[in-house]
Design a protein around this motif. Structure first.
Motif, PDB file in Angstrom:
ATOM      1  N   ASN A  11     -19.444  43.174  55.335  1.00 41.63           N
ATOM      2  CA  ASN A  11     -19.563  42.845  53.911  1.00 41.63           C
ATOM      3  C   ASN A  11     -21.000  42.493  53.525  1.00 41.63           C
ATOM      4  O   ASN A  11     -21.446  42.774  52.412  1.00 41.63           O
ATOM      5  N   PRO A  45     -11.275  33.869  60.389  1.00 39.92           N
ATOM      6  CA  PRO A  45     -11.108  35.328  60.326  1.00 39.92           C
ATOM      7  C   PRO A  45      -9.762  35.830  60.835  1.00 39.92           C
ATOM      8  O   PRO A  45      -9.303  36.894  60.438  1.00 39.92           O
ATOM      9  N   ILE A  63     -11.868  47.666  59.513  1.00 35.52           N
ATOM     10  CA  ILE A  63     -12.821  46.720  60.103  1.00 35.52           C
ATOM     11  C   ILE A  63     -12.081  45.552  60.749  1.00 35.52           C
ATOM     12  O   ILE A  63     -11.335  44.842  60.083  1.00 35.52           O
ATOM     13  N   GLN A 102     -10.196  39.577  52.251  1.00 36.67           N
ATOM     14  CA  GLN A 102      -9.664  40.433  53.313  1.00 36.67           C
ATOM     15  C   GLN A 102      -8.916  39.633  54.379  1.00 36.67           C
ATOM     16  O   GLN A 102      -7.945  40.127  54.967  1.00 36.67           O
ATOM     17  N   ASN A 103      -9.353  38.387  54.611  1.00 38.39           N
ATOM     18  CA  ASN A 103      -8.735  37.565  55.653  1.00 38.39           C
ATOM     19  C   ASN A 103      -7.445  36.899  55.205  1.00 38.39           C
ATOM     20  O   ASN A 103      -6.693  36.398  56.042  1.00 38.39           O
ATOM     21  N   THR A 113     -14.901  38.614  52.205  1.00 37.53           N
ATOM     22  CA  THR A 113     -14.363  38.266  53.524  1.00 37.53           C
ATOM     23  C   THR A 113     -13.135  37.376  53.387  1.00 37.53           C
ATOM     24  O   THR A 113     -12.124  37.578  54.084  1.00 37.53           O
ATOM     25  N   SER A 119     -11.233  41.831  62.077  1.00 37.09           N
ATOM     26  CA  SER A 119     -11.495  40.572  61.374  1.00 37.09           C
ATOM     27  C   SER A 119     -12.833  39.937  61.771  1.00 37.09           C
ATOM     28  O   SER A 119     -13.534  39.378  60.934  1.00 37.09           O
ATOM     29  N   THR A 179     -10.319  46.988  54.900  1.00 37.89           N
ATOM     30  CA  THR A 179      -9.667  45.855  55.568  1.00 37.89           C
ATOM     31  C   THR A 179      -8.902  46.318  56.802  1.00 37.89           C
ATOM     32  O   THR A 179      -8.888  45.645  57.832  1.00 37.89           O
ATOM     33  N   ARG A 215     -15.874  41.559  59.832  1.00 36.30           N
ATOM     34  CA  ARG A 215     -15.836  41.687  58.367  1.00 36.30           C
ATOM     35  C   ARG A 215     -17.023  41.031  57.673  1.00 36.30           C
ATOM     36  O   ARG A 215     -17.580  41.583  56.721  1.00 36.30           O
ATOM     37  N   LYS A 216     -17.402  39.836  58.120  1.00 33.61           N
ATOM     38  CA  LYS A 216     -18.534  39.157  57.467  1.00 33.61           C
ATOM     39  C   LYS A 216     -19.803  39.998  57.568  1.00 33.61           C
ATOM     40  O   LYS A 216     -20.528  40.171  56.593  1.00 33.61           O
TER      41      LYS A 216
END
Length: 418
Positions: A137, A409, A128, A337-338, A334, A130, A125, A133-134
């Motif tokens: 992942n 994000p 990477i 993490q967001n 995601t 924001s 987290t 991230r998708k």
């Protein structure tokens, strides 16, 4: 192009480390199962290996989050990889010595894995951005699914040219390589405070203080933690239903060993196809749809499988649930993490992971009892229906237009600025 290469330099190295580790883990799992069964001839002795996984999580997670959030994440990951590698090197020499000692080593490996998971989540987290991230992942999902297919195949080849002991050693080497690969990653917390300061020593008081921090965050972020809990509950039910998978295939569907093996291969194909399509279109699919609809179709796949009376129907259910799982996992990771601040992510992940492990043990016990008292198919159908109910509630929450800001994000970054 230069910017693209630069921005994906470290994520690519990290993905390599994850891939090496995942492949080794599959070889280790299959090899250890075979070795224990060969030594004891007891299915119960093999089952103990699976009980040790949630037990290690329960023993570890109530305290490890307090350590994870206060130590240098990269250094902890390197230490845990090397620790697990050293433990694995001991396994072949313990096979003829003591089964109890072997279980203790396996328990320590599982404890280290339970600690590694929240540590790596926090590090990923932080590393990477924001907006990436998708995509990242989705690539993790693709690597996981690739390991699911290639791992057992690699194990089979190793067992043909060598022995299961060689498979264990290969995994130890893979974990050692993973630790070396992590050494190439940036140290994001050079100024990180060590936990050995007087006020930061691991104690009951510190654990209670951290527990209160997690509870306060949960009360202030009800929607986030509700989505977290419901998704975890779906995963709990998949674990409970999966515990009867082999028995269901043999007793209800009357499949041969080769037919059952092919059924598992169909699931692997579903994971690969789902993860590949997910990687291609990840930027165009909303996180809320990935979690909500992904979880719902995972449950639909289990429903089809639980009501099946032939190989074809069961295979269709397996393909749908495996295909959908790639989207659901990517979306949830995601979202997590967001919305969870990195400074408390280790503690939140560990404590809620403890709850999840406890629920897995309870639900698996209930499903097994239903199978014993009533019937295997009734137990699997009941578990699948409960899973569907939870996933529909989750989907309803995900798709609420009033909650769309939770799926942006940069949500945490905006909150920090304000």
């Amino acid at each position: 192009m230069k910017h693209l290469v630069e921005s994906w330099k470290y994520p690519s190295i990290l993905l390599l480390g994850i891939g090496v580790s995942n492949l080794g883990a599959w070889v280790y799992l299959i090899a250890l199962n075979l070795l224990i069964f060969e030594i004891t001839g007891s299915p119960l002795a093999v089952a103990v290996l699976y009980i040790l996984i949630p037990l290690a999580t329960m023993f570890t997670n109530f305290w490890c989050g307090s350590i994870v959030d206060r130590l240098n994440k990269r250094n902890v990951m390197i230490f845990l990889d090397i620790f697990r590698a050293l433990c694995l090197f001991l396994v072949p020499w313990l096979l003829d010595a003591s089964l109890l000692l072997l279980y203790i080593i396996v328990f320590l490996i599982n404890m280290a894995t339970s600690m590694f998971n929240p540590t790596s989540m926090v590090y990923i987290t932080k590393l990477i951005p924001s907006e990436q991230r998708k995509r990242f992942n989705s690539l993790i999902s693709l690597i996981d699914s690739g390991a699911f297919l290639l791992g057992p195949a690699l194990a089979g080849v190793l067992f043909i040219i060598g022995t299961p002991e060689l498979g264990i050693i290969i995994n130890a080497i893979a974990l050692f390589l993973s630790g070396l690969i992590t050494l190439l990653m940036p140290n994001l917390e050079k100024q990180s405070q060590a936990i050995n300061k007087d006020e930061e020593k691991l104690s009951i008081q510190l654990l209670m203080k951290d527990f209160q921090i997690v509870m306060n965050f949960s009360r202030k972020s009800v929607y986030i933690m509700l989505v977290y809990f419901l998704f975890s509950s779906v995963i709990v039910m998949t674990a409970a239903v999966d515990s009867l998978e082999a028995v269901f295939a043999k007793e209800v569907l009357s499949l041969s060993d080769s037919d059952y093996g092919f059924l598992v291969t169909v699931a692997g194909g579903g994971i690969i196809v789902g993860a590949f399509i997910n990687t291609l279109f990840v930027k165009k699919i909303a996180i809320s749809f990935m979690i909500g609809l992904g979880s719902t179709f995972v449950s639909v796949g289990y429903i089809i499988y639980s009501f099946s009376n032939s190989f074809f129907i069961a295979a269709l259910g397996f393909f749908i649930l495996a295909f959908s799982l790639a989207f659901a996992n990517t979306g949830f990771l995601t979202f997590y993490q967001n919305n969870i601040p990195v400074d408390v992510m280790g503690r939140i992940g560990s404590l809620y992971g403890l709850v999840e492990a406890t629920l897995i043990i309870i639900s698996t016990g209930i499903i097994a009892l239903l199978a014993q008292v009533i019937s295997i198919q009734f137990a699997v159908i009941t578990g699948s229906l409960v899973m569907l109910l939870i996933s529909v509630i989750l989907c309803t929450l995900n798709l609420k237009s009033s909650k769309s800001n939770y799926y942006q994000p940069t949500r945490l970054e905006k909150l920090e600025v304000n």
